[in-house]
Design a protein around this motif. Sequence first.
Motif, PDB file in Angstrom:
ATOM      1  N   VAL A 197       0.823  -1.212   0.000  1.00 42.34           N
ATOM      2  CA  VAL A 197       0.000   0.000   0.000  1.00 42.34           C
ATOM      3  C   VAL A 197       0.855   1.259   0.000  1.00 42.34           C
ATOM      4  O   VAL A 197       0.491   2.266  -0.629  1.00 42.34           O
ATOM      5  N   GLU A 198       1.993   1.214   0.681  1.00 43.67           N
ATOM      6  CA  GLU A 198       2.815   2.410   0.838  1.00 43.67           C
ATOM      7  C   GLU A 198       4.131   2.316   0.068  1.00 43.67           C
ATOM      8  O   GLU A 198       5.150   2.836   0.493  1.00 43.67           O
ATOM      9  N   ALA A 199       4.068   1.660  -1.081  1.00 48.07           N
ATOM     10  CA  ALA A 199       5.275   1.469  -1.885  1.00 48.07           C
ATOM     11  C   ALA A 199       5.872   2.799  -2.337  1.00 48.07           C
ATOM     12  O   ALA A 199       7.095   2.921  -2.512  1.00 48.07           O
ATOM     13  N   ASP A 200       5.016   3.794  -2.538  1.00 48.43           N
ATOM     14  CA  ASP A 200       5.493   5.096  -3.026  1.00 48.43           C
ATOM     15  C   ASP A 200       5.688   6.108  -1.901  1.00 48.43           C
ATOM     16  O   ASP A 200       5.832   7.305  -2.160  1.00 48.43           O
ATOM     17  N   ARG A 201       5.686   5.624  -0.649  1.00 48.65           N
ATOM     18  CA  ARG A 201       5.860   6.528   0.493  1.00 48.65           C
ATOM     19  C   ARG A 201       7.069   6.076   1.307  1.00 48.65           C
ATOM     20  O   ARG A 201       6.947   5.282   2.236  1.00 48.65           O
ATOM     21  N   PRO A 202       8.248   6.567   0.994  1.00 52.12           N
ATOM     22  CA  PRO A 202       9.461   6.110   1.690  1.00 52.12           C
ATOM     23  C   PRO A 202       9.581   6.704   3.089  1.00 52.12           C
ATOM     24  O   PRO A 202       8.911   7.674   3.441  1.00 52.12           O
ATOM     25  N   TRP A 203      10.460   6.092   3.878  1.00 50.46           N
ATOM     26  CA  TRP A 203      10.812   6.648   5.184  1.00 50.46           C
ATOM     27  C   TRP A 203      11.646   7.905   4.976  1.00 50.46           C
ATOM     28  O   TRP A 203      12.352   8.056   3.990  1.00 50.46           O
TER      29      TRP A 203
END
Length: 287
Positions: A197-203
Amino acid sequence: IRDRLLFVIILWGANWTVMKVGLPFIPPLRFAAARMVMGAVILFGVAALLGELRWPSRQDWPIVLAVGSLQMAAFMALTTVALQFVPAGRSAILAYTTPLWVTPLAFYLLGERLNRLKLYGLLCGLAGVAVLFNPLGFDWRDPHVLLGNGLLLTAALLWALLIVQVRRHHWQGSPLSLGPWQFTVAATLLVPLALLVEADRPWHWSSELGWVLLYNGPLATAFCFWAMLTINRALPAITTSLGSLGVPAFGLLVSTLALGEPVTVTNVLGFLLIAGGVVGVILADRR
């Protein structure tokens, strides 16, 4: 034991603010997944050190899967996502409405009596939830506000469903021996979900995120889980239940002092009504 209860109230209450601080640096599902992974690693070590590490029995696997999926994975995911849109103090209050939902569930699913005191507690608590959903207290221009509050109530309902199942379960292993496997189930569910789900939201690594993870892994997750296990076994249920009300109260205080969240009449009145409802339900159980 009572000192441990005090530590749990402080650590879990303050953690609503700590999580709020960490969310700008890490996506919510990855945050929840990281907590479960760290909790699993630490509890495996603690259980092994104390000679409690063993494979769960066939009879205990249903409760291992239920706790891991509902209380840990679903509850953590929903509350962490909701914290993006809801103030930390309000989130703590709504997430701790669980005892209210246990009452009607136990009435219909377990056949427990709904006496006058329990009915008072249920109505009082529901009134508190209604106050928190005061239309005048919402920014209706932000569609995420209603979503965040709804996610918190959904999380509380899922935890209530788990409590009903726990009441039905006949335990074979000790809570500590099952704890690492419950965390493993939660991590197994959350890690792939977060990556998908958060593949495009990096740390965005920072010193603040490091401190947040250090607080959440060993303290707010592994230690508090272990501490609550020992508290539940050593203290009466009435003491533990009433003591847990300190978590949202302390959470509201910390969020006000640390984040500058306003102490609104809606939040205070809603908390007092919910607390009164929970106390009513607990006293009815005791009677």
